[in-house]
Design a protein around this motif. Structure first.
Motif, PDB file in Angstrom:
ATOM      1  N   LEU A   1      33.800  36.257  35.899  1.00  0.00           N
ATOM      2  CA  LEU A   1      35.009  35.630  35.363  1.00  0.00           C
ATOM      3  C   LEU A   1      36.264  36.372  35.824  1.00  0.00           C
ATOM      4  N   GLN A   2      36.199  37.699  35.904  1.00  0.00           N
ATOM      5  CA  GLN A   2      37.332  38.461  36.407  1.00  0.00           C
ATOM      6  C   GLN A   2      37.669  38.042  37.837  1.00  0.00           C
ATOM      7  N   LEU A   3      36.646  37.854  38.638  1.00  0.00           N
ATOM      8  CA  LEU A   3      36.880  37.408  40.022  1.00  0.00           C
ATOM      9  C   LEU A   3      37.483  36.012  40.051  1.00  0.00           C
ATOM     10  N   TYR A   4      37.011  35.123  39.179  1.00  0.00           N
ATOM     11  CA  TYR A   4      37.589  33.779  39.112  1.00  0.00           C
ATOM     12  C   TYR A   4      39.065  33.850  38.717  1.00  0.00           C
ATOM     13  N   LEU A   5      39.397  34.718  37.767  1.00  0.00           N
ATOM     14  CA  LEU A   5      40.793  34.847  37.358  1.00  0.00           C
ATOM     15  C   LEU A   5      41.657  35.363  38.503  1.00  0.00           C
ATOM     16  N   LEU A   6      41.109  36.258  39.299  1.00  0.00           N
ATOM     17  CA  LEU A   6      41.842  36.742  40.468  1.00  0.00           C
ATOM     18  C   LEU A   6      42.087  35.628  41.478  1.00  0.00           C
ATOM     19  N   GLU A   7      41.093  34.764  41.647  1.00  0.00           N
ATOM     20  CA  GLU A   7      41.207  33.642  42.580  1.00  0.00           C
ATOM     21  C   GLU A   7      42.224  32.613  42.093  1.00  0.00           C
ATOM     22  N   GLY A   8      42.326  32.478  40.784  1.00  0.00           N
ATOM     23  CA  GLY A   8      43.202  31.473  40.195  1.00  0.00           C
ATOM     24  C   GLY A   8      42.381  30.362  39.583  1.00  0.00           C
ATOM     25  N   ILE A   9      42.664  30.059  38.351  1.00  0.00           N
ATOM     26  CA  ILE A   9      41.926  28.995  37.676  1.00  0.00           C
ATOM     27  C   ILE A   9      42.677  27.684  37.842  1.00  0.00           C
TER      28      ILE A   9
ATOM     29  N   TRP B   1      40.464  44.087  27.192  1.00  0.00           N
ATOM     30  CA  TRP B   1      40.374  45.067  28.278  1.00  0.00           C
ATOM     31  C   TRP B   1      39.739  44.476  29.521  1.00  0.00           C
ATOM     32  N   ASP B   2      38.840  43.527  29.351  1.00  0.00           N
ATOM     33  CA  ASP B   2      38.272  42.842  30.517  1.00  0.00           C
ATOM     34  C   ASP B   2      39.365  42.111  31.282  1.00  0.00           C
ATOM     35  N   CYS B   3      40.304  41.575  30.546  1.00  0.00           N
ATOM     36  CA  CYS B   3      41.392  40.808  31.163  1.00  0.00           C
ATOM     37  C   CYS B   3      42.439  41.716  31.772  1.00  0.00           C
ATOM     38  N   VAL B   4      42.783  42.790  31.082  1.00  0.00           N
ATOM     39  CA  VAL B   4      43.810  43.712  31.564  1.00  0.00           C
ATOM     40  C   VAL B   4      43.408  44.292  32.914  1.00  0.00           C
ATOM     41  N   ASP B   5      42.113  44.439  33.139  1.00  0.00           N
ATOM     42  CA  ASP B   5      41.637  44.969  34.415  1.00  0.00           C
ATOM     43  C   ASP B   5      42.075  44.125  35.604  1.00  0.00           C
ATOM     44  N   VAL B   6      42.243  42.824  35.411  1.00  0.00           N
ATOM     45  CA  VAL B   6      42.509  41.951  36.550  1.00  0.00           C
ATOM     46  C   VAL B   6      43.770  41.110  36.445  1.00  0.00           C
ATOM     47  N   VAL B   7      44.236  40.826  35.263  1.00  0.00           N
ATOM     48  CA  VAL B   7      45.372  39.922  35.099  1.00  0.00           C
ATOM     49  C   VAL B   7      46.585  40.730  34.676  1.00  0.00           C
ATOM     50  N   THR B   8      47.539  40.860  35.563  1.00  0.00           N
ATOM     51  CA  THR B   8      48.723  41.649  35.245  1.00  0.00           C
ATOM     52  C   THR B   8      49.905  40.776  34.849  1.00  0.00           C
TER      53      THR B   8
ATOM     54  N   LYS C   1      29.688  27.650  34.244  1.00  0.00           N
ATOM     55  CA  LYS C   1      29.622  26.342  34.917  1.00  0.00           C
ATOM     56  C   LYS C   1      30.994  25.670  34.972  1.00  0.00           C
ATOM     57  N   LYS C   2      31.871  26.015  34.043  1.00  0.00           N
ATOM     58  CA  LYS C   2      33.218  25.449  34.064  1.00  0.00           C
ATOM     59  C   LYS C   2      34.008  25.911  35.290  1.00  0.00           C
ATOM     60  N   PHE C   3      33.501  26.942  35.967  1.00  0.00           N
ATOM     61  CA  PHE C   3      34.184  27.507  37.125  1.00  0.00           C
ATOM     62  C   PHE C   3      33.488  27.176  38.433  1.00  0.00           C
ATOM     63  N   GLU C   4      32.548  26.244  38.422  1.00  0.00           N
ATOM     64  CA  GLU C   4      31.763  25.934  39.616  1.00  0.00           C
ATOM     65  C   GLU C   4      32.616  25.550  40.815  1.00  0.00           C
ATOM     66  N   ASN C   5      33.756  24.921  40.581  1.00  0.00           N
ATOM     67  CA  ASN C   5      34.575  24.463  41.699  1.00  0.00           C
ATOM     68  C   ASN C   5      35.599  25.498  42.154  1.00  0.00           C
ATOM     69  N   VAL C   6      35.594  26.695  41.564  1.00  0.00           N
ATOM     70  CA  VAL C   6      36.477  27.772  41.987  1.00  0.00           C
ATOM     71  C   VAL C   6      35.715  28.608  42.992  1.00  0.00           C
ATOM     72  N   SER C   7      36.282  28.786  44.171  1.00  0.00           N
ATOM     73  CA  SER C   7      35.592  29.613  45.159  1.00  0.00           C
ATOM     74  C   SER C   7      35.776  31.064  44.767  1.00  0.00           C
ATOM     75  N   SER C   8      34.702  31.790  44.715  1.00  0.00           N
ATOM     76  CA  SER C   8      34.749  33.175  44.265  1.00  0.00           C
ATOM     77  C   SER C   8      34.727  34.140  45.428  1.00  0.00           C
ATOM     78  N   THR C   9      35.635  35.087  45.405  1.00  0.00           N
ATOM     79  CA  THR C   9      35.668  36.122  46.419  1.00  0.00           C
ATOM     80  C   THR C   9      34.379  36.915  46.406  1.00  0.00           C
ATOM     81  N   SER C  10      33.713  36.959  45.243  1.00  0.00           N
ATOM     82  CA  SER C  10      32.477  37.729  45.156  1.00  0.00           C
ATOM     83  C   SER C  10      31.403  37.163  46.060  1.00  0.00           C
ATOM     84  N   GLU C  11      31.528  35.932  46.429  1.00  0.00           N
ATOM     85  CA  GLU C  11      30.507  35.297  47.242  1.00  0.00           C
ATOM     86  C   GLU C  11      30.903  35.214  48.709  1.00  0.00           C
TER      87      GLU C  11
END
Length: 97
Positions: free
Chosen positions: A16-24, A40-47, A74-84
């Motif tokens: 989810l952190q990677l998806y947030l970085l990519e943009g929802i 804290w999970d969010c603060v790590d990636v969303v400034t 599954k709600k993020f299936e259409n977001v391309s993830s940098t992790s992949e």
């Protein structure tokens, strides 16, 4: 390529952190991410969104059903993830020698 299902909340939060970085793409994805992530999970990636981070719980809930976690992802299936893709060799973003 078949997507593997997540087996831990920690792995799901990382994804989810990677998806947030990519943009929802919509508020439903943001709410779904917020149901699983801690502040804290969010603060790590969303400034740029203190309002979102401020709305999250201090600590991540440890009692999650993995099926529910995968349902959130599954709600993020259409977001391309940098992790992949595009992480570079060994996930180092291409910065290693």
């Amino acid at each position: 390529m078949e997507k593997k299902e997540i087996t831990s909340v920690k792995d799901a939060v990382h994804k989810l952190q990677l998806y947030l970085l990519e943009g929802i793409q919509d508020e439903n994805q943001l709410c779904a991410a917020g149901s699983l992530m801690s502040r804290w999970d969010c603060v790590d990636v969303v400034t740029g969104s203190r309002a979102f981070a401020g709305s999250l719980q201090e600590e991540r809930c440890s009692m999650f059903n993995i099926a529910e976690v995968n349902g959130i992802l599954k709600k993020f299936e259409n977001v391309s993830s940098t992790s992949e893709k595009d992480l570079g060799k060994n996930g180092d973003l291409g910065f290693s020698n």
